[in-house]
Design a protein around this motif. Structure first.
Motif, PDB file in Angstrom:
ATOM      1  N   ILE A   1      -0.415  -4.478   4.963  1.00  0.00           N
ATOM      2  CA  ILE A   1      -0.387  -3.369   4.082  1.00  0.00           C
ATOM      3  C   ILE A   1      -0.623  -1.891   5.097  1.00  0.00           C
ATOM      4  O   ILE A   1      -0.243  -0.788   4.799  1.00  0.00           O
ATOM      5  CB  ILE A   1      -1.655  -3.165   3.180  1.00  0.00           C
ATOM      6  CG1 ILE A   1      -2.778  -3.268   4.110  1.00  0.00           C
ATOM      7  CG2 ILE A   1      -1.620  -4.288   2.125  1.00  0.00           C
ATOM      8  CD1 ILE A   1      -4.087  -3.157   3.148  1.00  0.00           C
TER       9      ILE A   1
ATOM     10  N   ASP B   1       6.975  -4.459   0.073  1.00  0.00           N
ATOM     11  CA  ASP B   1       6.844  -3.485   1.407  1.00  0.00           C
ATOM     12  C   ASP B   1       5.355  -3.498   1.871  1.00  0.00           C
ATOM     13  O   ASP B   1       5.202  -3.561   3.135  1.00  0.00           O
ATOM     14  CB  ASP B   1       6.921  -1.932   0.699  1.00  0.00           C
ATOM     15  CG  ASP B   1       8.263  -1.457   0.280  1.00  0.00           C
ATOM     16  OD1 ASP B   1       9.082  -2.514   0.626  1.00  0.00           O
ATOM     17  OD2 ASP B   1       8.460  -0.701   0.029  1.00  0.00           O
TER      18      ASP B   1
ATOM     19  N   ASP C   1       4.257  -4.833  -7.654  1.00  0.00           N
ATOM     20  CA  ASP C   1       5.473  -4.919  -6.869  1.00  0.00           C
ATOM     21  C   ASP C   1       6.296  -5.835  -7.550  1.00  0.00           C
ATOM     22  O   ASP C   1       6.053  -6.770  -8.278  1.00  0.00           O
ATOM     23  CB  ASP C   1       5.383  -5.173  -5.662  1.00  0.00           C
ATOM     24  CG  ASP C   1       4.743  -4.201  -4.589  1.00  0.00           C
ATOM     25  OD1 ASP C   1       5.396  -3.245  -4.785  1.00  0.00           O
ATOM     26  OD2 ASP C   1       3.825  -4.435  -3.741  1.00  0.00           O
TER      27      ASP C   1
ATOM     28  N   ALA D   1      -4.077  -4.922  -0.920  1.00  0.00           N
ATOM     29  CA  ALA D   1      -4.545  -3.773  -0.698  1.00  0.00           C
ATOM     30  C   ALA D   1      -5.971  -3.501  -1.557  1.00  0.00           C
ATOM     31  O   ALA D   1      -6.923  -3.076  -1.025  1.00  0.00           O
ATOM     32  CB  ALA D   1      -3.750  -2.424  -1.023  1.00  0.00           C
TER      33      ALA D   1
ATOM     34  N   TYR E   1      -4.298   1.838  -8.214  1.00  0.00           N
ATOM     35  CA  TYR E   1      -3.288   2.320  -7.218  1.00  0.00           C
ATOM     36  C   TYR E   1      -3.028   3.651  -7.606  1.00  0.00           C
ATOM     37  O   TYR E   1      -2.568   3.836  -8.710  1.00  0.00           O
ATOM     38  CB  TYR E   1      -2.175   1.398  -6.949  1.00  0.00           C
ATOM     39  CG  TYR E   1      -2.465   0.124  -6.526  1.00  0.00           C
ATOM     40  CD1 TYR E   1      -3.654  -0.303  -5.637  1.00  0.00           C
ATOM     41  CD2 TYR E   1      -1.324  -0.969  -6.432  1.00  0.00           C
ATOM     42  CE1 TYR E   1      -3.857  -1.236  -5.056  1.00  0.00           C
ATOM     43  CE2 TYR E   1      -1.640  -2.429  -5.966  1.00  0.00           C
ATOM     44  CZ  TYR E   1      -3.080  -2.564  -5.112  1.00  0.00           C
ATOM     45  OH  TYR E   1      -3.202  -3.632  -4.648  1.00  0.00           O
ATOM     46  N   GLU E   2      -2.490   4.650  -6.391  1.00  0.00           N
ATOM     47  CA  GLU E   2      -2.189   5.848  -6.750  1.00  0.00           C
ATOM     48  C   GLU E   2      -1.524   6.416  -5.813  1.00  0.00           C
ATOM     49  O   GLU E   2      -1.659   5.866  -4.588  1.00  0.00           O
ATOM     50  CB  GLU E   2      -3.387   6.867  -7.192  1.00  0.00           C
ATOM     51  CG  GLU E   2      -2.706   8.149  -8.007  1.00  0.00           C
ATOM     52  CD  GLU E   2      -1.788   7.848  -9.117  1.00  0.00           C
ATOM     53  OE1 GLU E   2      -0.629   7.801  -8.803  1.00  0.00           O
ATOM     54  OE2 GLU E   2      -2.326   7.851 -10.096  1.00  0.00           O
ATOM     55  N   SER E   3      -0.242   7.264  -5.957  1.00  0.00           N
ATOM     56  CA  SER E   3       0.449   7.755  -5.007  1.00  0.00           C
ATOM     57  C   SER E   3      -0.414   9.086  -4.567  1.00  0.00           C
ATOM     58  O   SER E   3      -1.227   9.738  -5.388  1.00  0.00           O
ATOM     59  CB  SER E   3       1.801   8.157  -5.386  1.00  0.00           C
ATOM     60  OG  SER E   3       1.759   9.317  -6.302  1.00  0.00           O
ATOM     61  N   PRO E   4      -0.086   9.683  -3.506  1.00  0.00           N
ATOM     62  CA  PRO E   4      -1.029  10.665  -2.839  1.00  0.00           C
ATOM     63  C   PRO E   4      -0.822  11.933  -3.463  1.00  0.00           C
ATOM     64  O   PRO E   4      -1.679  12.853  -3.737  1.00  0.00           O
ATOM     65  CB  PRO E   4      -0.274  11.183  -1.242  1.00  0.00           C
ATOM     66  CG  PRO E   4       0.691  10.266  -1.294  1.00  0.00           C
ATOM     67  CD  PRO E   4       0.761   8.941  -2.354  1.00  0.00           C
TER      68      PRO E   4
ATOM     69  N   ARG F   1      -8.018   5.371   1.624  1.00  0.00           N
ATOM     70  CA  ARG F   1      -6.581   5.910   1.856  1.00  0.00           C
ATOM     71  C   ARG F   1      -6.216   5.187   3.311  1.00  0.00           C
ATOM     72  O   ARG F   1      -7.062   5.051   4.404  1.00  0.00           O
ATOM     73  CB  ARG F   1      -6.652   7.332   2.174  1.00  0.00           C
ATOM     74  CG  ARG F   1      -5.570   8.087   2.536  1.00  0.00           C
ATOM     75  CD  ARG F   1      -5.669   9.732   2.560  1.00  0.00           C
ATOM     76  NE  ARG F   1      -6.679   9.798   3.646  1.00  0.00           N
ATOM     77  CZ  ARG F   1      -6.144   9.982   4.866  1.00  0.00           C
ATOM     78  NH1 ARG F   1      -4.806  10.010   5.082  1.00  0.00           N
ATOM     79  NH2 ARG F   1      -6.990  10.222   5.881  1.00  0.00           N
ATOM     80  N   GLU F   2      -4.836   4.980   3.383  1.00  0.00           N
ATOM     81  CA  GLU F   2      -4.537   4.361   4.779  1.00  0.00           C
ATOM     82  C   GLU F   2      -5.169   3.204   5.113  1.00  0.00           C
ATOM     83  O   GLU F   2      -5.517   3.134   6.362  1.00  0.00           O
ATOM     84  CB  GLU F   2      -4.541   5.369   5.690  1.00  0.00           C
ATOM     85  CG  GLU F   2      -3.322   6.554   5.248  1.00  0.00           C
ATOM     86  CD  GLU F   2      -1.957   6.350   5.653  1.00  0.00           C
ATOM     87  OE1 GLU F   2      -1.322   6.724   6.581  1.00  0.00           O
ATOM     88  OE2 GLU F   2      -1.295   5.406   5.016  1.00  0.00           O
TER      89      GLU F   2
ATOM     90  N   GLY G   1      -0.895   9.310   2.640  1.00  0.00           N
ATOM     91  CA  GLY G   1      -1.111   7.755   2.735  1.00  0.00           C
ATOM     92  C   GLY G   1      -1.084   7.403   1.494  1.00  0.00           C
ATOM     93  O   GLY G   1      -1.276   7.725   0.255  1.00  0.00           O
ATOM     94  N   GLU G   2      -1.178   5.569   1.362  1.00  0.00           N
ATOM     95  CA  GLU G   2      -1.309   4.982   0.057  1.00  0.00           C
ATOM     96  C   GLU G   2      -2.701   4.907  -0.167  1.00  0.00           C
ATOM     97  O   GLU G   2      -3.695   4.962   0.665  1.00  0.00           O
ATOM     98  CB  GLU G   2      -0.749   3.580   0.581  1.00  0.00           C
ATOM     99  CG  GLU G   2       0.846   3.746   1.084  1.00  0.00           C
ATOM    100  CD  GLU G   2       1.767   4.241  -0.320  1.00  0.00           C
ATOM    101  OE1 GLU G   2       1.532   3.539  -1.456  1.00  0.00           O
ATOM    102  OE2 GLU G   2       2.471   4.906   0.188  1.00  0.00           O
TER     103      GLU G   2
END
Length: 224
Positions: free
Chosen positions: A11, A82, A90, A114, A158-161, A185-186, A213-214
């Protein structure tokens, strides 16, 4: 003998892959990759030279039957996303389901995911938890958050920055500002951060600091 291998990929830190995963990637005939560039970096790092073909949410319906036919003919394939384990927020489920229907052996290797380190280091009780993945951006979001407002188990998202602050604000609205949470994060990378506190405190932190970051969010369950 034909077989589909689901290979968890690091990850963040490329060292977080099992010896067995590397060995399988060295022996399969074809690697299916969510992003060929991302998987290419991993394969190059471990000196693995195998044919790589795209398999992602935009083409999985189109290539599904062709891949299953190749597997039925005796080919061995590995699926890489990824980051993390294929099928968890995914691509992967459709191919696995079709392989099972057609009698093609499927094997999932253990490895990076993650939400597990995020949950374990959150400090939030986790003997029971609900994995929710990515929230719907619009349609169904209100309904789901209303349902989750009384969920007693810890919740993992999960979330995008670029959506993190908005999502934390939604959590404050539906769960209350004092609900405990942890935003990771990260994970596994140089600038890993685990910000713990109330939803209001964590929202204020990222609203002021900005986000890169993720992201994995762990939220305490409803206490009644």
């Amino acid at each position: 003998m034909s077989r589909l291998y689901l290979i968890p990929s690091p990850i963040g830190n490329l060292a977080d892959i099992t010896y067995r995963a590397v060995k399988v990637l060295e022996t399969v005939e074809l690697v299916l990759a969510e992003d060929t560039r991302t998987s290419g970096v991993l394969l190059k790092h471990y000196n693995i030279n195998k044919p790589v073909t795209p398999y992602h949410q935009h083409n999985e319906h189109k290539v599904l039957q062709h891949l299953v036919q190749q597997l039925q003919s005796g080919k061995q394939m590995a699926l890489l996303t990824d980051a993390g384990t294929p099928g968890i927020s995914d691509p992967g489920f459709l191919l696995v389901r079709e392989c099972i229907r057609e009698g093609v052996p499927v094997e999932c290797l253990p490895g990076a995911t993650a939400f597990v380190p995020a949950l374990v280091n959150s400090g939030i009780p986790m003997n029971r938890f609900a994995f929710e993945g990515f929230l719907p951006p619009k349609k169904g979001r209100h309904t789901l958050l209303t349902q989750l407002s009384t969920e007693e188990r810890a919740m993992v998202f999960y979330e995008s920055p670029h959506r993190l602050v908005k999502t934390l604000e939604d959590f404050i609205q539906y769960f209350g500002p004092e609900r405990q949470c942890c935003v990771s994060r990260e994970l596994t990378k140089m600038f890993e951060e685990n910000k713990r506190g109330t939803l209001q405190q964590v929202r204020d932190h990222f609203n002021e600091k900005g986000v890169k970051g993720e992201i994995v969010i762990v939220v305490e369950g409803y206490a009644g």
